[in-house]
Design a protein around this motif. Structure first.
Motif, mmCIF file in Angstrom:
data_model
loop_
_atom_site.group_PDB
_atom_site.id
_atom_site.type_symbol
_atom_site.label_atom_id
_atom_site.label_comp_id
_atom_site.label_asym_id
_atom_site.label_seq_id
_atom_site.Cartn_x
_atom_site.Cartn_y
_atom_site.Cartn_z
ATOM 1 N N ALA A 134 -0.831 20.212 66.856
ATOM 2 C CA ALA A 134 0.279 20.989 66.304
ATOM 3 C C ALA A 134 0.940 21.894 67.334
ATOM 4 C CB ALA A 134 -0.210 21.836 65.130
ATOM 5 N N TRP A 171 5.367 25.137 68.179
ATOM 6 C CA TRP A 171 4.613 24.504 67.096
ATOM 7 C C TRP A 171 5.382 23.317 66.513
ATOM 8 C CZ3 TRP A 171 -0.237 26.291 65.956
ATOM 9 C CH2 TRP A 171 -0.591 27.549 66.464
ATOM 10 N N ARG A 172 4.783 22.128 66.593
ATOM 11 C CA ARG A 172 5.282 20.923 65.927
ATOM 12 C C ARG A 172 6.765 20.643 66.192
ATOM 13 N NH1 ARG A 172 1.644 18.611 62.720
ATOM 14 N NH2 ARG A 172 -0.135 19.840 61.982
ATOM 15 N N ARG A 173 7.188 20.736 67.428
ATOM 16 C CA ARG A 173 8.597 20.471 67.738
ATOM 17 C C ARG A 173 8.715 19.507 68.910
ATOM 18 N NH1 ARG A 173 12.603 23.295 65.205
ATOM 19 N NH2 ARG A 173 13.755 21.470 65.978
ATOM 20 N N SER A 207 3.280 10.653 61.318
ATOM 21 C CA SER A 207 4.178 11.663 61.879
ATOM 22 C C SER A 207 5.180 12.078 60.801
ATOM 23 C CB SER A 207 4.919 11.102 63.092
ATOM 24 O OG SER A 207 3.995 10.621 64.052
ATOM 25 N N VAL A 254 3.504 19.009 55.766
ATOM 26 C CA VAL A 254 2.450 19.689 56.516
ATOM 27 C C VAL A 254 2.226 21.089 55.973
ATOM 28 C CG1 VAL A 254 1.738 20.545 58.785
ATOM 29 C CG2 VAL A 254 2.939 18.351 58.593
ATOM 30 N N ASN A 256 0.259 24.175 57.275
ATOM 31 C CA ASN A 256 -0.474 24.720 58.407
ATOM 32 C C ASN A 256 -1.359 25.871 57.956
ATOM 33 O OD1 ASN A 256 0.541 23.113 60.571
ATOM 34 N ND2 ASN A 256 2.476 24.223 60.442
#
Length: 463
Positions: A134, A171-173, A207, A254, A256
């Protein structure tokens, strides 16, 4: 690229359902399962199975194709310990000019930021991925290549400190990093070859938000070439035109644990997906996120194909809740081996007995299936089956209070249909697609060995 037509196949002397027989494949489907079959022409590919088991190909119900392919050519910090800076310093940049690093976990580096990375290496852009997938940590050179903030403010997921400076933690990009030039879409060929060698004939890409270019790239790669794989997508937005090969599964959402979503917003997202006729796949690792996910499903109303992804911590009362809702769980037993010692040392003491309770969920009638979560877990399904059976950490410590699962029972999960993880296993039977895995030994012997070495060959649609 248009895939070549599948050849007709005759598999002699293979074990199917405990019986030695022959299997004929025509135009990508099984047309006969009986002894004494003969090839109708010289064009038929005749294979002597030598008594080895013929089973449906395994399906990995949760992995990340692009990340797994990129990880094959990345610097891996797994097991590096205090030598991690040296590995980064000695790494050559990839074709994009970046150094891509995976496997970071050292608890002392969980706050890894741009300034720490700059002291290690500042001559090229560097990005380091936490092993959970992540979080990316970027050095200053990489950070300067990220798109600037919009007029509405900083991009979601790009962290700033109390003074307003970007910390380098993202985060997650992956989409932002790709725009910066640090993430060309990787070639999937080597990954597909590896999966086929493991007996895998299909995958579910978990994904959550692949962009249109990535979706086309993944779909095209898996539907053409020498190592085709069946594909189910959990991405939130899947445009039309990907062809019949790529199917759309539940929508990935998602949760988190470090930054929980608003409960009402989560419920609304589940409701909206259901109203579109699409189930949801809720990413939940620890107890808190699982409670929120189950509340959202209860409030919005669950669908039969709704999924819990991971379910690393499931106490008995939450297992009952999952069963009552009729949702399924897709989990990663191999992480007990790879991360078990860390889990036992860091997880809340109240949750130690509730780690990866595969047997508990099965006993409550929950559909549950194993998967890899590659590249964040081992790609090898046979390793997952051993881990589920043994429930031991790398240092030999027992993981949780749950019972081990027989390898044969875990194999059933890998053989369940992509759209029905944990449901009835697929069979080698007339009219079924020729997605097949030929083993080097009868099934009982192969499962006793439980190693990828038992895989002799795979076919997808007869190819």
């Amino acid at each position: 690229m248009t895939p070549e037509a599948p050849r007709d196949i005759l598999l002699h002397d293979v074990e199917v359902g405990g019986v030695r027989t022959d299997v004929a494949v025509r135009r990508g489907r099984i047309v006969a399962v009986q002894p004494g079959l003969v090839a109708g022409s010289a064009d038929v590919n005749v294979v002597d199975g030598e008594g080895g088991a013929l089973i449906p190909g395994l399906h990995d119900h949760h992995l990340h194709l692009l990340a797994a392919a990129a990880a094959l050519s990345s610097v891996d910090l797994t097991g590096a310990g205090e030598a991690w800076p040296t590995r980064i310093q000695q790494a050559a940049p990839d074709a994009s000019g970046w150094v891509r690093v995976v496997g970071h976990h050292d608890p002392g580096l969980d706050g890894l930021d741009r300034w720490m990375l700059d002291r290690v290496r500042d001559d090229v852009p560097v990005r380091v991925q936490h092993r959970g997938g992540a979080l990316w940590s970027l050095n200053s050179k990489a950070l300067r290549l990220l798109p600037p903030p919009t007029t509405a403010g900083e991009h979601i997921g790009v962290e700033r400190d109390d003074t307003g400076k970007r910390t380098g933690r993202v985060w997650r990009r992956d989409d932002l990093i790709r725009k910066a030039g640090g993430s060309a879409l990787p070639d999937l060929t080597s990954l597909q070859d590896r999966l086929r060698a493991l007996g895998v004939t299909g995958v579910t890409d978990a994904s959550p938000d692949l962009d249109p270019d990535a979706l086309v790239h993944v779909s095209t790669s898996l539907s053409t070439g020498r190592s085709q794989l069946r594909l189910l997508l959990l991405s939130g937005k899947v445009p039309p035109g990907l062809g019949d090969w790529a199917r759309v599964g539940p929508r990935k959402i998602v949760l988190n644990d470090h930054e929980m979503p608003d409960a009402q917003a989560l419920r609304d997202a589940v409701t909206a997906s259901h109203e579109e006729g699409r189930a949801v796949a809720l990413h939940c690792v620890l107890r808190t996120s699982l409670v929120l996910a189950l509340w959202a499903l209860t409030s919005a109303g669950s669908m039969s194909k709704d999924r819990i992804e991971h379910g690393s911590v499931v106490p008995p009362e939450l297992a009952d809740w999952i069963a009552d809702l009729g949702v399924r769980v897709v989990t990663q037993p191999v992480l007990m081996r790879d991360r078990g010692d860390d889990y036992l040392d860091t997880v809340d003491p109240h949750d130690r007995d509730h780690l990866y309770p595969y047997a508990r969920l099965l006993a409550r009638g929950v559909k549950i299936a194993p998967s890899s979560d590659a590249p964040y877990g081992d790609l090898d399904p046979w390793a997952a089956m051993r881990a589920g059976r043994d429930r031991l950490s790398a240092n030999g410590r027992r993981i949780g209070a749950d019972e081990g699962i027989p390898v044969r029972l875990m194999l059933r999960g890998f053989l369940s249909r992509p759209e029905d993880p944990g449901g009835f296993p697929r069979r080698v039977a007339v009219s079924e697609p020729a997605d097949l895995c030929l083993l080097r030994a009868p099934l009982d012997e192969a499962l006793a060995q439980c190693s990828a070495d038992v895989v002799r060959a795979t076919w997808v649609g007869g190819r």
